[in-house]
Scaffold this motif. Structure first.
Motif, PDB file in Angstrom:
ATOM      1  N   UNK A   9     -30.545  45.428  15.720  1.00 47.33           N
ATOM      2  CA  UNK A   9     -30.790  46.267  16.894  1.00 47.33           C
ATOM      3  C   UNK A   9     -32.023  45.803  17.656  1.00 47.33           C
ATOM      4  N   UNK A  10     -33.073  45.420  16.945  1.00 43.86           N
ATOM      5  CA  UNK A  10     -34.278  44.895  17.603  1.00 43.86           C
ATOM      6  C   UNK A  10     -33.933  43.652  18.412  1.00 43.86           C
ATOM      7  N   UNK A  11     -33.200  42.716  17.813  1.00 46.71           N
ATOM      8  CA  UNK A  11     -32.865  41.464  18.499  1.00 46.71           C
ATOM      9  C   UNK A  11     -31.984  41.707  19.720  1.00 46.71           C
ATOM     10  N   UNK A  12     -30.971  42.553  19.585  1.00 44.23           N
ATOM     11  CA  UNK A  12     -30.070  42.852  20.702  1.00 44.23           C
ATOM     12  C   UNK A  12     -30.832  43.527  21.842  1.00 44.23           C
ATOM     13  N   UNK A  13     -31.621  44.527  21.513  1.00 44.10           N
ATOM     14  CA  UNK A  13     -32.367  45.270  22.528  1.00 44.10           C
ATOM     15  C   UNK A  13     -33.370  44.364  23.236  1.00 44.10           C
ATOM     16  N   UNK A  14     -34.092  43.560  22.460  1.00 41.12           N
ATOM     17  CA  UNK A  14     -35.083  42.643  23.044  1.00 41.12           C
ATOM     18  C   UNK A  14     -34.407  41.624  23.952  1.00 41.12           C
ATOM     19  N   UNK A  15     -33.317  41.035  23.485  1.00 42.98           N
ATOM     20  CA  UNK A  15     -32.628  40.000  24.251  1.00 42.98           C
ATOM     21  C   UNK A  15     -32.100  40.550  25.573  1.00 42.98           C
ATOM     22  N   UNK A  16     -31.489  41.730  25.521  1.00 42.87           N
ATOM     23  CA  UNK A  16     -30.981  42.335  26.758  1.00 42.87           C
ATOM     24  C   UNK A  16     -32.125  42.633  27.719  1.00 42.87           C
ATOM     25  N   UNK A  17     -33.168  43.217  27.208  1.00 40.63           N
ATOM     26  CA  UNK A  17     -34.297  43.589  28.084  1.00 40.63           C
ATOM     27  C   UNK A  17     -34.955  42.361  28.691  1.00 40.63           C
ATOM     28  N   UNK A  18     -35.200  41.338  27.864  1.00 38.52           N
ATOM     29  CA  UNK A  18     -35.923  40.160  28.340  1.00 38.52           C
ATOM     30  C   UNK A  18     -35.018  39.256  29.181  1.00 38.52           C
ATOM     31  N   UNK A  19     -33.871  38.862  28.639  1.00 43.28           N
ATOM     32  CA  UNK A  19     -33.033  37.869  29.315  1.00 43.28           C
ATOM     33  C   UNK A  19     -31.926  38.470  30.177  1.00 43.28           C
ATOM     34  N   UNK A  20     -31.476  39.659  29.862  1.00 41.54           N
ATOM     35  CA  UNK A  20     -30.477  40.315  30.696  1.00 41.54           C
ATOM     36  C   UNK A  20     -31.111  41.019  31.873  1.00 41.54           C
ATOM     37  N   UNK A  21     -32.135  41.813  31.592  1.00 38.68           N
ATOM     38  CA  UNK A  21     -32.825  42.569  32.649  1.00 38.68           C
ATOM     39  C   UNK A  21     -33.918  41.754  33.322  1.00 38.68           C
ATOM     40  N   UNK A  22     -34.233  40.580  32.764  1.00 34.79           N
ATOM     41  CA  UNK A  22     -35.303  39.715  33.268  1.00 34.79           C
ATOM     42  C   UNK A  22     -36.621  40.490  33.380  1.00 34.79           C
ATOM     43  N   UNK A  23     -36.903  41.268  32.349  1.00 30.50           N
ATOM     44  CA  UNK A  23     -38.071  42.155  32.317  1.00 30.50           C
ATOM     45  C   UNK A  23     -39.200  41.501  31.519  1.00 30.50           C
ATOM     46  N   UNK A  63     -29.977  39.553  37.183  1.00 30.58           N
ATOM     47  CA  UNK A  63     -29.967  40.483  36.055  1.00 30.58           C
ATOM     48  C   UNK A  63     -28.515  40.678  35.654  1.00 30.58           C
ATOM     49  N   UNK A  64     -28.261  40.815  34.359  1.00 32.70           N
ATOM     50  CA  UNK A  64     -26.890  40.917  33.883  1.00 32.70           C
ATOM     51  C   UNK A  64     -26.813  41.605  32.538  1.00 32.70           C
ATOM     52  N   UNK A  65     -25.666  42.156  32.267  1.00 37.01           N
ATOM     53  CA  UNK A  65     -25.395  42.738  30.949  1.00 37.01           C
ATOM     54  C   UNK A  65     -24.969  41.582  30.055  1.00 37.01           C
ATOM     55  N   UNK A  66     -25.720  41.364  28.989  1.00 35.08           N
ATOM     56  CA  UNK A  66     -25.400  40.288  28.054  1.00 35.08           C
ATOM     57  C   UNK A  66     -24.202  40.719  27.217  1.00 35.08           C
ATOM     58  N   UNK A  67     -23.257  39.822  27.062  1.00 36.06           N
ATOM     59  CA  UNK A  67     -22.091  40.077  26.226  1.00 36.06           C
ATOM     60  C   UNK A  67     -22.330  39.413  24.874  1.00 36.06           C
ATOM     61  N   UNK A  81     -24.632  35.425  19.131  1.00 33.06           N
ATOM     62  CA  UNK A  81     -23.717  34.530  19.839  1.00 33.06           C
ATOM     63  C   UNK A  81     -23.337  35.266  21.104  1.00 33.06           C
ATOM     64  N   UNK A  82     -23.720  34.735  22.255  1.00 35.66           N
ATOM     65  CA  UNK A  82     -23.582  35.506  23.486  1.00 35.66           C
ATOM     66  C   UNK A  82     -23.107  34.667  24.666  1.00 35.66           C
ATOM     67  N   UNK A  83     -22.703  35.389  25.688  1.00 32.35           N
ATOM     68  CA  UNK A  83     -22.285  34.820  26.961  1.00 32.35           C
ATOM     69  C   UNK A  83     -23.362  35.149  27.992  1.00 32.35           C
ATOM     70  N   UNK A  84     -23.670  34.180  28.874  1.00 30.07           N
ATOM     71  CA  UNK A  84     -24.728  34.347  29.858  1.00 30.07           C
ATOM     72  C   UNK A  84     -24.338  33.587  31.117  1.00 30.07           C
ATOM     73  N   UNK A  85     -24.694  34.080  32.281  1.00 29.72           N
ATOM     74  CA  UNK A  85     -24.450  33.364  33.530  1.00 29.72           C
ATOM     75  C   UNK A  85     -25.770  32.823  34.049  1.00 29.72           C
ATOM     76  N   UNK A  86     -25.762  31.522  34.353  1.00 21.77           N
ATOM     77  CA  UNK A  86     -26.984  30.874  34.799  1.00 21.77           C
ATOM     78  C   UNK A  86     -26.605  29.755  35.769  1.00 21.77           C
ATOM     79  N   UNK A  87     -27.273  29.712  36.916  1.00 23.59           N
ATOM     80  CA  UNK A  87     -27.054  28.675  37.924  1.00 23.59           C
ATOM     81  C   UNK A  87     -25.577  28.603  38.338  1.00 23.59           C
ATOM     82  N   UNK A  88     -24.950  29.772  38.470  1.00 24.98           N
ATOM     83  CA  UNK A  88     -23.569  29.824  38.922  1.00 24.98           C
ATOM     84  C   UNK A  88     -22.543  29.373  37.902  1.00 24.98           C
ATOM     85  N   UNK A  89     -22.964  29.234  36.647  1.00 25.93           N
ATOM     86  CA  UNK A  89     -22.068  28.757  35.605  1.00 25.93           C
ATOM     87  C   UNK A  89     -22.150  29.683  34.396  1.00 25.93           C
TER      88      UNK A  89
END
Length: 125
Positions: A9-23, A63-67, A81-89
């Motif tokens: 839960x710590x890893x998921x929450x941190x990853x979403x906040x930092x890399x999904x929300x760009x916070x 900003x994006x919802x990490x899958x 193991x996740x999906x992310x959109x970056x630079x249009x890809x």
């Protein structure tokens, strides 16, 4: 909740906040001050991740919802193991974190863009 479930839960929450929300404030909240980075393109410590975030933001990453497709934990290690959109890809990431005292303490990763054409019919997840 087991320690492994809490670490996930710590890893998921941190990853979403930092890399999904760009916070950027999430870095200070969820990362150890002694954060060890094994990706050779990013400096050690929270400042290395903050610099990466500033680069992503300046490149127009939205900003994006990490899958999260797979999340596993063993002792103090969490695998994402996740999906992310970056630079249009669309990209696939495998991030491995070591959790210490409720914070991300160490990181390893592997990433690849989704290919335009696959040599097989299997999904990447």
């Amino acid at each position: 909740m087991t320690q492994q479930e809490e670490n996930k839960q710590i890893a998921i929450t941190a990853y979403q906040r930092i890399f999904g929300n760009l916070d950027v404030t999430g870095v200070d909240e969820y990362m150890s001050k002694e954060f060890i980075q094994h990706n050779p393109t990013i400096a050690d410590g929270p400042d290395g991740v903050k610099s990466l975030l500033q680069t992503l933001i300046s490149q127009g990453v939205a900003k994006q919802k990490i899958s999260f497709k797979h999340v596993c934990a063993e002792n103090d290690i969490v695998f994402l193991h996740s999906r992310y959109e970056m630079a249009g890809k669309e990209w696939r990431f495998i991030d491995i974190y070591r959790i210490e005292n409720g914070k991300l303490a160490e990181h390893w990763d592997a990433m690849m863009p989704m290919p335009d054409k696959s040599a097989n019919n299997n999904s990447m997840f």
